[in-house]
Design an enzyme around this catalytic site. Structure first.
Site, PDB file in Angstrom:
ATOM      1  N   GLU A 102      18.570  -0.730 -17.218  1.00  0.00           N
ATOM      2  CA  GLU A 102      19.977  -0.316 -17.253  1.00  0.00           C
ATOM      3  C   GLU A 102      20.579  -0.388 -15.856  1.00  0.00           C
ATOM      4  O   GLU A 102      19.876  -0.213 -14.860  1.00  0.00           O
ATOM      5  CB  GLU A 102      20.074   1.145 -17.742  1.00  0.00           C
ATOM      6  CG  GLU A 102      20.339   1.290 -19.228  1.00  0.00           C
ATOM      7  CD  GLU A 102      21.806   1.048 -19.598  1.00  0.00           C
ATOM      8  OE1 GLU A 102      22.514   0.353 -18.839  1.00  0.00           O
ATOM      9  OE2 GLU A 102      22.219   1.559 -20.653  1.00  0.00           O
ATOM     10  N   ASP A 103      21.879  -0.599 -15.822  1.00  0.00           N
ATOM     11  CA  ASP A 103      22.578  -0.553 -14.535  1.00  0.00           C
ATOM     12  C   ASP A 103      22.757   0.885 -14.066  1.00  0.00           C
ATOM     13  O   ASP A 103      22.511   1.210 -12.911  1.00  0.00           O
ATOM     14  CB  ASP A 103      23.921  -1.295 -14.613  1.00  0.00           C
ATOM     15  CG  ASP A 103      24.800  -0.841 -15.789  1.00  0.00           C
ATOM     16  OD1 ASP A 103      24.382   0.021 -16.587  1.00  0.00           O
ATOM     17  OD2 ASP A 103      25.923  -1.371 -15.909  1.00  0.00           O
ATOM     18  N   ASP A 106      24.788   7.542 -16.979  1.00  0.00           N
ATOM     19  CA  ASP A 106      25.956   8.386 -16.713  1.00  0.00           C
ATOM     20  C   ASP A 106      25.867   9.616 -17.622  1.00  0.00           C
ATOM     21  O   ASP A 106      25.111  10.538 -17.332  1.00  0.00           O
ATOM     22  CB  ASP A 106      27.213   7.536 -16.929  1.00  0.00           C
ATOM     23  CG  ASP A 106      28.508   8.234 -16.583  1.00  0.00           C
ATOM     24  OD1 ASP A 106      28.489   9.192 -15.805  1.00  0.00           O
ATOM     25  OD2 ASP A 106      29.564   7.803 -17.089  1.00  0.00           O
ATOM     26  N   PHE A 155      33.263   6.388  -9.745  1.00  0.00           N
ATOM     27  CA  PHE A 155      33.142   5.171 -10.537  1.00  0.00           C
ATOM     28  C   PHE A 155      32.821   4.014  -9.604  1.00  0.00           C
ATOM     29  O   PHE A 155      33.554   3.743  -8.661  1.00  0.00           O
ATOM     30  CB  PHE A 155      34.415   4.886 -11.334  1.00  0.00           C
ATOM     31  CG  PHE A 155      34.180   3.902 -12.446  1.00  0.00           C
ATOM     32  CD1 PHE A 155      33.717   4.321 -13.679  1.00  0.00           C
ATOM     33  CD2 PHE A 155      34.387   2.542 -12.238  1.00  0.00           C
ATOM     34  CE1 PHE A 155      33.451   3.408 -14.691  1.00  0.00           C
ATOM     35  CE2 PHE A 155      34.133   1.620 -13.246  1.00  0.00           C
ATOM     36  CZ  PHE A 155      33.667   2.061 -14.474  1.00  0.00           C
ATOM     37  N   ARG A 168      32.043  -7.562 -10.778  1.00  0.00           N
ATOM     38  CA  ARG A 168      30.590  -7.688 -10.969  1.00  0.00           C
ATOM     39  C   ARG A 168      29.950  -8.487  -9.839  1.00  0.00           C
ATOM     40  O   ARG A 168      28.807  -8.305  -9.487  1.00  0.00           O
ATOM     41  CB  ARG A 168      30.287  -8.443 -12.269  1.00  0.00           C
ATOM     42  CG  ARG A 168      30.656  -7.703 -13.522  1.00  0.00           C
ATOM     43  CD  ARG A 168      30.028  -8.413 -14.734  1.00  0.00           C
ATOM     44  NE  ARG A 168      30.675  -8.047 -15.982  1.00  0.00           N
ATOM     45  CZ  ARG A 168      30.404  -6.948 -16.667  1.00  0.00           C
ATOM     46  NH1 ARG A 168      29.505  -6.085 -16.221  1.00  0.00           N
ATOM     47  NH2 ARG A 168      31.028  -6.678 -17.797  1.00  0.00           N
TER      48      ARG A 168
END
Ligand code: IMP
Ligand code: MG
Length: 182
Positions: A102-103, A106, A155, A168
């Site tokens: 996963e990036d 959260d 964020f 990205r």
């Protein structure tokens, strides 16, 4: 929001070299823990593909790969709580040592959902590696087996992470200004 056409003005949270060094450490740890096995890396699209590409090049064992496409954010920075599978796995994970890539972790909703779906297919083992972890935002108690960086409640974009498909491409992780990730 500030002018989004000037990402160079966004604060750098993690430089490209900091990220690269940590990815190498994670790969070393994973290589050591999975010694004697062939882990099956399942990348969660879209955010994780750049991280996964770097991670696999530093593993010192064979690994197979697959991708799962999911949408957890309808648009912008607000979690819908609903997770939609947009691309299913190509290969069976039954009996495999699955490592989900996963990036960012959260609220935890996405991985909580994925873990349920994947474990129903009876992998031999199921673990999670995430590059970034916003632990203070967790709504569901899930934890990463391998975590790159704990980050504050901001964020972030870059290194595969996007805001509405932008940014990205940035080689480092930057803070998107004026986004409240509620
Ligand atoms: P969770 O379900 O709330 O844990 O959210 C996980 C997903 O939300 C991640 O895989 C990202 O796609 C997205 N996400 C959460 N925080 C950020 C962020 O700061 N930048 C970009 N995407 C994010
Ligand atoms: Mg994601």
């Amino acid at each position: 929001m500030d002018d989004v056409s000037t990402p160079a003005s966004f604060e750098v949270l993690l430089s490209a070299s900091q990220v690269a060094a940590r990815v190498r450490e994670l790969a070393d740890q994973i290589s050591s823990d999975y010694r004697g096995t062939t882990p099956h890396l399942v990348g969660v699209l879209m955010g994780a593909w750049i991280f996964m590409a770097d991670l696999i090049r530093h593993l010192s064992l064979e690994a197979t790969v697959d991708f799962l496409g999911i949408q957890s954010y309808l648009s912008g920075a607000t979690s819908s709580g609903e997770v939609k599978i947009t691309k299913d796995l190509d290969a069976s994970i039954a009996g495999r040592d699955v490592l989900v890539v996963e990036d960012i972790l959260d609220t935890g909703r996405t991985y909580h959902y994925l873990r349920g779906v994947l474990s129903a297919h009876q992998p031999h083992s199921l673990k999670l590696v995430t590059l970034l972890d916003k632990a203070s935002r967790r709504a569901i108690p899930v934890h990463a087996d391998y975590g790159g960086f704990q980050i504050p409640d901001v964020f972030v974009v870059g290194y595969g992470l996007d805001y509405n498909q932008q940014f990205r491409r940035l080689p480092e992780v930057r803070v998107l200004p004026n986004i409240a990730s509620t």
